[in-house]
Design a protein around this motif. Sequence first.
Motif, PDB file in Angstrom:
ATOM      1  N   MET A   1       0.821  -1.172   0.000  1.00  0.00           N
ATOM      2  CA  MET A   1       0.000   0.000   0.000  1.00  0.00           C
ATOM      3  C   MET A   1       0.876   1.250   0.000  1.00  0.00           C
ATOM      4  N   GLY A   2       1.627   1.496   1.061  1.00  0.00           N
ATOM      5  CA  GLY A   2       2.481   2.674   1.136  1.00  0.00           C
ATOM      6  C   GLY A   2       3.622   2.642   0.141  1.00  0.00           C
ATOM      7  N   ILE A   3       4.271   1.496   0.023  1.00  0.00           N
ATOM      8  CA  ILE A   3       5.411   1.413  -0.896  1.00  0.00           C
ATOM      9  C   ILE A   3       4.937   1.544  -2.341  1.00  0.00           C
ATOM     10  N   GLN A   4       3.772   0.976  -2.648  1.00  0.00           N
ATOM     11  CA  GLN A   4       3.231   1.096  -4.003  1.00  0.00           C
ATOM     12  C   GLN A   4       2.882   2.549  -4.309  1.00  0.00           C
ATOM     13  N   LEU A   5       2.298   3.241  -3.345  1.00  0.00           N
ATOM     14  CA  LEU A   5       1.975   4.658  -3.517  1.00  0.00           C
ATOM     15  C   LEU A   5       3.245   5.477  -3.740  1.00  0.00           C
ATOM     16  N   ALA A   6       4.284   5.178  -2.986  1.00  0.00           N
ATOM     17  CA  ALA A   6       5.559   5.885  -3.152  1.00  0.00           C
ATOM     18  C   ALA A   6       6.108   5.686  -4.561  1.00  0.00           C
ATOM     19  N   TYR A   7       6.047   4.453  -5.056  1.00  0.00           N
ATOM     20  CA  TYR A   7       6.518   4.195  -6.419  1.00  0.00           C
ATOM     21  C   TYR A   7       5.630   4.889  -7.453  1.00  0.00           C
ATOM     22  N   ASP A   8       4.327   4.930  -7.224  1.00  0.00           N
ATOM     23  CA  ASP A   8       3.418   5.618  -8.153  1.00  0.00           C
ATOM     24  C   ASP A   8       3.751   7.108  -8.225  1.00  0.00           C
TER      25      ASP A   8
ATOM     26  N   LYS B   1       6.994   7.562 -10.121  1.00  0.00           N
ATOM     27  CA  LYS B   1       6.774   7.384 -11.566  1.00  0.00           C
ATOM     28  C   LYS B   1       6.107   8.623 -12.168  1.00  0.00           C
ATOM     29  N   ALA B   2       5.126   9.177 -11.460  1.00  0.00           N
ATOM     30  CA  ALA B   2       4.406  10.355 -11.951  1.00  0.00           C
ATOM     31  C   ALA B   2       5.319  11.578 -12.043  1.00  0.00           C
ATOM     32  N   ASN B   3       6.377  11.590 -11.253  1.00  0.00           N
ATOM     33  CA  ASN B   3       7.304  12.721 -11.230  1.00  0.00           C
ATOM     34  C   ASN B   3       8.687  12.346 -11.764  1.00  0.00           C
ATOM     35  N   PHE B   4       8.739  11.304 -12.561  1.00  0.00           N
ATOM     36  CA  PHE B   4      10.003  10.779 -13.089  1.00  0.00           C
ATOM     37  C   PHE B   4      10.739  11.848 -13.882  1.00  0.00           C
ATOM     38  N   ILE B   5      12.022  11.961 -13.640  1.00  0.00           N
ATOM     39  CA  ILE B   5      12.869  12.910 -14.356  1.00  0.00           C
ATOM     40  C   ILE B   5      13.906  12.117 -15.151  1.00  0.00           C
ATOM     41  N   PRO B   6      13.772  12.105 -16.478  1.00  0.00           N
ATOM     42  CA  PRO B   6      14.779  11.414 -17.288  1.00  0.00           C
ATOM     43  C   PRO B   6      16.166  11.975 -16.987  1.00  0.00           C
TER      44      PRO B   6
ATOM     45  N   VAL C   1      13.529   3.722 -11.155  1.00  0.00           N
ATOM     46  CA  VAL C   1      13.159   4.235  -9.835  1.00  0.00           C
ATOM     47  C   VAL C   1      13.786   3.312  -8.803  1.00  0.00           C
ATOM     48  N   PHE C   2      14.719   3.854  -8.035  1.00  0.00           N
ATOM     49  CA  PHE C   2      15.485   3.040  -7.092  1.00  0.00           C
ATOM     50  C   PHE C   2      14.968   3.225  -5.668  1.00  0.00           C
ATOM     51  N   LEU C   3      15.443   2.391  -4.757  1.00  0.00           N
ATOM     52  CA  LEU C   3      14.952   2.379  -3.383  1.00  0.00           C
ATOM     53  C   LEU C   3      16.099   2.490  -2.396  1.00  0.00           C
ATOM     54  N   SER C   4      15.935   3.375  -1.426  1.00  0.00           N
ATOM     55  CA  SER C   4      16.839   3.439  -0.279  1.00  0.00           C
ATOM     56  C   SER C   4      16.011   3.092   0.946  1.00  0.00           C
ATOM     57  N   LEU C   5      16.543   2.213   1.774  1.00  0.00           N
ATOM     58  CA  LEU C   5      15.851   1.780   2.989  1.00  0.00           C
ATOM     59  C   LEU C   5      16.635   2.194   4.217  1.00  0.00           C
ATOM     60  N   TYR C   6      15.924   2.714   5.201  1.00  0.00           N
ATOM     61  CA  TYR C   6      16.527   3.088   6.469  1.00  0.00           C
ATOM     62  C   TYR C   6      15.740   2.421   7.580  1.00  0.00           C
ATOM     63  N   GLY C   7      16.428   1.639   8.402  1.00  0.00           N
ATOM     64  CA  GLY C   7      15.778   0.910   9.472  1.00  0.00           C
ATOM     65  C   GLY C   7      15.714   1.717  10.756  1.00  0.00           C
ATOM     66  N   PHE C   8      14.533   1.730  11.355  1.00  0.00           N
ATOM     67  CA  PHE C   8      14.307   2.427  12.613  1.00  0.00           C
ATOM     68  C   PHE C   8      13.547   1.516  13.561  1.00  0.00           C
ATOM     69  N   GLY C   9      13.809   1.659  14.818  1.00  0.00           N
ATOM     70  CA  GLY C   9      13.062   0.910  15.814  1.00  0.00           C
ATOM     71  C   GLY C   9      13.984   0.216  16.787  1.00  0.00           C
ATOM     72  N   MET C  10      13.371  -0.310  17.804  1.00  0.00           N
ATOM     73  CA  MET C  10      14.123  -1.043  18.818  1.00  0.00           C
ATOM     74  C   MET C  10      13.362  -2.325  19.141  1.00  0.00           C
ATOM     75  N   GLY C  11      14.070  -3.423  19.175  1.00  0.00           N
ATOM     76  CA  GLY C  11      13.457  -4.681  19.568  1.00  0.00           C
ATOM     77  C   GLY C  11      12.797  -5.444  18.437  1.00  0.00           C
ATOM     78  N   ASN C  12      12.142  -4.734  17.524  1.00  0.00           N
ATOM     79  CA  ASN C  12      11.460  -5.440  16.446  1.00  0.00           C
ATOM     80  C   ASN C  12      12.024  -5.116  15.068  1.00  0.00           C
ATOM     81  N   LEU C  13      13.206  -4.530  15.012  1.00  0.00           N
ATOM     82  CA  LEU C  13      13.831  -4.177  13.741  1.00  0.00           C
ATOM     83  C   LEU C  13      14.171  -5.438  12.969  1.00  0.00           C
ATOM     84  N   ASN C  14      13.693  -5.529  11.754  1.00  0.00           N
ATOM     85  CA  ASN C  14      13.879  -6.714  10.923  1.00  0.00           C
ATOM     86  C   ASN C  14      15.007  -6.463   9.924  1.00  0.00           C
TER      87      ASN C  14
END
Length: 77
Positions: A1-8, A11-16, A52-65
């Motif tokens: 849901m959220g990740i798909q929206l982010a990609y949408d 894509k809508a604002n793609f800059i060649p 469209v590439f992805l950067s991931l940043y992990g946050f949290g304590m105890g349940n960080l996967n």
Amino acid sequence: MGIQLAYDIAKANFIPEGINRVILCTDGDFNVGITDQNKLVKLIEEKAKSGVFLSLYGFGMGNLNDATLEKLADKGA
């Protein structure tokens, strides 16, 4: 849901010839929208091929996967 929206939005604002990137801050507990790891990997690989590439940043304590985050980050180059 959220990740798909982010990609949408990316894509809508793609800059060649630009930097087109989704930045995701998460604890790695994907429990809404696409929750299956294999489907997430496939989505991220497909989007990376489209420029469209992805950067991931992990946050949290105890349940960080970390394992999931690393796996997805490797595919989002």
